[in-house]
Scaffold this motif. Structure first.
Motif, PDB file in Angstrom:
ATOM      1  N   THR A  29      -2.063  -1.365  -3.733  1.00 47.18           N
ATOM      2  CA  THR A  29      -3.094  -0.384  -3.386  1.00 47.18           C
ATOM      3  C   THR A  29      -2.471   1.001  -3.356  1.00 47.18           C
ATOM      4  O   THR A  29      -1.480   1.219  -2.657  1.00 47.18           O
ATOM      5  CB  THR A  29      -3.725  -0.703  -2.026  1.00 47.18           C
ATOM      6  N   SER A  85       0.852  -1.195   0.000  1.00 44.86           N
ATOM      7  CA  SER A  85       0.000   0.000   0.000  1.00 44.86           C
ATOM      8  C   SER A  85       0.881   1.235   0.000  1.00 44.86           C
ATOM      9  O   SER A  85       1.766   1.361   0.860  1.00 44.86           O
ATOM     10  CB  SER A  85      -0.908   0.001   1.233  1.00 44.86           C
ATOM     11  N   THR A 145      -4.442   0.706  -8.657  1.00 45.11           N
ATOM     12  CA  THR A 145      -4.821  -0.247  -7.624  1.00 45.11           C
ATOM     13  C   THR A 145      -5.406  -1.510  -8.250  1.00 45.11           C
ATOM     14  O   THR A 145      -6.354  -1.449  -9.029  1.00 45.11           O
ATOM     15  CB  THR A 145      -5.855   0.378  -6.671  1.00 45.11           C
TER      16      THR A 145
END
Length: 123
Positions: free
Chosen positions: A120, A11, A91
């Motif tokens: 992400t 992420s 993403t």
């Protein structure tokens, strides 16, 4: 037996970079090229980038050209995807797969697939 294992997802914030790796065990002689594909939430799996094992010829989707770089290390049977200037629309779950050519964009034409790694990107 061919086994593809991706790693390196995570992420990050928009504008950041990530590097993905795909170790392709047993791939020698089974595939001319390798590709990265991705599947975002509610979307179909789409081509990202491809590379030939022998010459290192590369191909990219228009949406990532100039931001992503695919490379390979033949000695390690490993393909990499360097992703720079990531955007929220990047993403997705990223998969590596065996491909017929570095320009193969049809996911269903690939015989071997990894399990994928999640990327992400938040804004």
């Amino acid at each position: 037996q061919v086994q593809l294992v991706e790693s390196g997802g995570g992420s990050v914030q928009a504008g950041d970079s990530l590097s993905l790796s795909c170790v392709a065990s047993g791939i020698t002689g089974s595939s001319n090229s390798m590709g990265w594909f991705r599947q975002g939430p509610g979307k179909e799996r789409e081509f990202v980038a491809g590379i030939s094992w022998r010459a290192g010829t590369t191909g990219y989707a228009a949406s990532v050209k100039g931001r992503f770089t695919i490379s390979r290390d033949n000695a390690k049977n490993t393909v990499y995807l360097q992703m720079n200037n990531l955007k929220p629309e990047d993403t997705a779950v990223y998969y590596c797969a065996s491909t017929i050519s570095p320009y193969q964009s049809i996911a269903t034409a690939s015989k071997y697939w990894g399990r994928g790694t999640q990327v992400t990107v938040s804004s």
